[in-house]
Design a protein around this motif. Structure first.
Motif, PDB file in Angstrom:
ATOM      1  N   GLU A  70     -18.858  41.544  32.241  1.00 54.64           N
ATOM      2  CA  GLU A  70     -18.044  42.478  31.472  1.00 54.64           C
ATOM      3  C   GLU A  70     -16.787  42.866  32.244  1.00 54.64           C
ATOM      4  O   GLU A  70     -15.683  42.933  31.678  1.00 54.64           O
ATOM      5  CB  GLU A  70     -18.853  43.735  31.155  1.00 54.64           C
ATOM      6  N   GLN A  71     -16.929  43.113  33.550  1.00 55.86           N
ATOM      7  CA  GLN A  71     -15.774  43.451  34.370  1.00 55.86           C
ATOM      8  C   GLN A  71     -14.782  42.297  34.425  1.00 55.86           C
ATOM      9  O   GLN A  71     -13.568  42.500  34.317  1.00 55.86           O
ATOM     10  CB  GLN A  71     -16.221  43.807  35.792  1.00 55.86           C
ATOM     11  N   LYS A  92     -12.888  41.950  31.088  1.00 55.28           N
ATOM     12  CA  LYS A  92     -11.908  43.012  30.923  1.00 55.28           C
ATOM     13  C   LYS A  92     -10.711  42.787  31.842  1.00 55.28           C
ATOM     14  O   LYS A  92      -9.546  42.955  31.423  1.00 55.28           O
ATOM     15  CB  LYS A  92     -12.536  44.379  31.209  1.00 55.28           C
ATOM     16  N   ALA A  93     -10.975  42.401  33.081  1.00 56.73           N
ATOM     17  CA  ALA A  93      -9.888  42.155  34.036  1.00 56.73           C
ATOM     18  C   ALA A  93      -9.011  41.000  33.565  1.00 56.73           C
ATOM     19  O   ALA A  93      -7.777  41.069  33.640  1.00 56.73           O
ATOM     20  CB  ALA A  93     -10.460  41.846  35.414  1.00 56.73           C
ATOM     21  N   ASP A  94      -9.623  39.947  33.079  1.00 59.35           N
ATOM     22  CA  ASP A  94      -8.864  38.802  32.563  1.00 59.35           C
ATOM     23  C   ASP A  94      -7.997  39.219  31.385  1.00 59.35           C
ATOM     24  O   ASP A  94      -6.836  38.807  31.265  1.00 59.35           O
ATOM     25  CB  ASP A  94      -9.813  37.681  32.131  1.00 59.35           C
ATOM     26  N   SER A  95      -8.563  40.030  30.495  1.00 61.42           N
ATOM     27  CA  SER A  95      -7.831  40.464  29.304  1.00 61.42           C
ATOM     28  C   SER A  95      -6.629  41.323  29.677  1.00 61.42           C
ATOM     29  O   SER A  95      -5.515  41.126  29.151  1.00 61.42           O
ATOM     30  CB  SER A  95      -8.767  41.254  28.377  1.00 61.42           C
ATOM     31  N   ILE A  96      -6.822  42.263  30.582  1.00 57.82           N
ATOM     32  CA  ILE A  96      -5.723  43.138  30.993  1.00 57.82           C
ATOM     33  C   ILE A  96      -4.627  42.342  31.696  1.00 57.82           C
ATOM     34  O   ILE A  96      -3.433  42.526  31.447  1.00 57.82           O
ATOM     35  CB  ILE A  96      -6.230  44.261  31.912  1.00 57.82           C
ATOM     36  N   THR A  97      -5.040  41.434  32.572  1.00 53.34           N
ATOM     37  CA  THR A  97      -4.061  40.615  33.296  1.00 53.34           C
ATOM     38  C   THR A  97      -3.253  39.763  32.345  1.00 53.34           C
ATOM     39  O   THR A  97      -2.027  39.638  32.485  1.00 53.34           O
ATOM     40  CB  THR A  97      -4.774  39.725  34.329  1.00 53.34           C
ATOM     41  N   GLN A  98      -3.910  39.182  31.353  1.00 54.42           N
ATOM     42  CA  GLN A  98      -3.201  38.366  30.376  1.00 54.42           C
ATOM     43  C   GLN A  98      -2.194  39.198  29.587  1.00 54.42           C
ATOM     44  O   GLN A  98      -1.075  38.753  29.316  1.00 54.42           O
ATOM     45  CB  GLN A  98      -4.198  37.708  29.413  1.00 54.42           C
ATOM     46  N   GLU A  99      -2.582  40.416  29.248  1.00 51.53           N
ATOM     47  CA  GLU A  99      -1.663  41.303  28.522  1.00 51.53           C
ATOM     48  C   GLU A  99      -0.458  41.661  29.393  1.00 51.53           C
ATOM     49  O   GLU A  99       0.688  41.687  28.904  1.00 51.53           O
ATOM     50  CB  GLU A  99      -2.390  42.569  28.080  1.00 51.53           C
ATOM     51  N   GLU A 155     -13.457  47.817  40.164  1.00 53.91           N
ATOM     52  CA  GLU A 155     -14.102  48.606  41.222  1.00 53.91           C
ATOM     53  C   GLU A 155     -15.586  48.267  41.300  1.00 53.91           C
ATOM     54  O   GLU A 155     -16.262  48.135  40.278  1.00 53.91           O
ATOM     55  CB  GLU A 155     -13.941  50.104  40.933  1.00 53.91           C
ATOM     56  N   ARG A 156     -16.062  48.108  42.513  1.00 58.27           N
ATOM     57  CA  ARG A 156     -17.472  47.774  42.713  1.00 58.27           C
ATOM     58  C   ARG A 156     -17.840  48.062  44.159  1.00 58.27           C
ATOM     59  O   ARG A 156     -16.961  48.266  45.009  1.00 58.27           O
ATOM     60  CB  ARG A 156     -17.737  46.306  42.390  1.00 58.27           C
ATOM     61  N   THR A 157     -19.112  48.042  44.439  1.00 63.92           N
ATOM     62  CA  THR A 157     -19.583  48.237  45.805  1.00 63.92           C
ATOM     63  C   THR A 157     -19.169  47.041  46.659  1.00 63.92           C
ATOM     64  O   THR A 157     -19.252  45.896  46.201  1.00 63.92           O
ATOM     65  CB  THR A 157     -21.115  48.373  45.824  1.00 63.92           C
ATOM     66  N   LEU A 193      -3.899  40.148  42.496  1.00 62.89           N
ATOM     67  CA  LEU A 193      -5.261  40.686  42.562  1.00 62.89           C
ATOM     68  C   LEU A 193      -6.261  39.698  41.989  1.00 62.89           C
ATOM     69  O   LEU A 193      -7.325  39.457  42.583  1.00 62.89           O
ATOM     70  CB  LEU A 193      -5.331  42.009  41.797  1.00 62.89           C
ATOM     71  N   MET A 194      -5.925  39.099  40.850  1.00 61.50           N
ATOM     72  CA  MET A 194      -6.834  38.146  40.217  1.00 61.50           C
ATOM     73  C   MET A 194      -6.990  36.887  41.071  1.00 61.50           C
ATOM     74  O   MET A 194      -8.060  36.275  41.097  1.00 61.50           O
ATOM     75  CB  MET A 194      -6.337  37.796  38.821  1.00 61.50           C
TER      76      MET A 194
END
Length: 230
Positions: A75-76, A79-86, A65-67, A103-104
């Motif tokens: 950092e975002q 984190k997004a890469d890590s969650i997607t990989q999981e 989420e961002r403007t 999404l990625m």
């Protein structure tokens, strides 16, 4: 006495039948019980996996989420890469993982990393999920390949599917690619299909497609005028 002997004979036959078949009956019952509880366990595990994947996907959505117009922070992105990989590694058969990859891929396109976007999209296409997801992933793959200037591969990606409700979008992209390949006649035909196959919910694209058709016609007119002048 005869009646008594008949009952004894029946009892003996029952004993004999049980001796011959009782073991198989017990095994059958045990297998049915094991199968039932095994199915229940599998169902419970699947539900738990869906719930875990759902929470991860929600976390992914929150992490990006961002403007509007603002880039992801480092950092975002991490984190997004890590969650997607999981999601891909642990829940790859679930739709949440494919939605994360889509999404990625979108984020990668925004960051002009078309190779990364292609990898995510091809991963989705390898999952054999619902037809709608596959068609969307193939459309976006075609857009990414078009953006890379790989026109033949882009056309091939679009040709490998029956687009169904995506017919207009597929045809419009095919027209864009054919314009880039300097094949105006084929592009014009593709844009006409895109215009004709627009769904009511896509009516806002009618003017854009018509403009593309008009540009082809204008270019053709200019080319004819130039030939006359020469």
């Amino acid at each position: 006495m005869a009646q008594h002997l008949t009952e004894e004979e029946q009892l003996e036959k029952l004993k004999q039948w049980w001796a011959e078949n009782g073991r198989f009956l017990v095994i059958g019952v045990l297998l049915a019980v094991v199968g039932y509880f095994g199915w229940q366990t599998w169902q419970s595990q699947q539900q738990q996996a869906r719930e875990e994947a759902s929470l991860l996907y929600d976390d992914l959505m929150s992490s990006v989420e961002r403007t509007p117009g603002e880039a992801l922070t480092e950092e975002q992105r991490l984190k997004a890469d890590s969650i997607t990989q999981e999601l891909k590694s642990d829940y790859g058969k679930l739709l949440y993982a494919s939605n994360a990859a889509l999404l990625m891929a979108k984020l990668a396109v925004e960051e002009d990393d078309l190779e990364q976007a292609e990898q995510h999209l091809r991963w989705v296409l390898g999952r054999n999920h619902s037809e709608a997801i596959s068609l969307l992933a193939r459309l976006r793959l075609g857009q990414v390949l078009y953006g890379q200037g790989q026109y033949e591969r882009a056309l091939a990606a679009l040709a490998d599917a029956e687009p169904g409700s995506y017919t207009s979008a597929y045809a419009e992209l095919r027209g864009d690619i054919l314009v880039a390949k300097e094949q105006p006649a084929q592009a014009k035909a593709a844009y006409q299909v895109a215009l004709d196959e627009l769904l009511p919910a896509e009516s806002n694209r009618a003017n854009i497609i018509q403009m593309k058709l008009d540009d082809i016609q204008a270019n053709a007119t200019e080319a004819q005028a130039a030939e006359v002048d020469n």
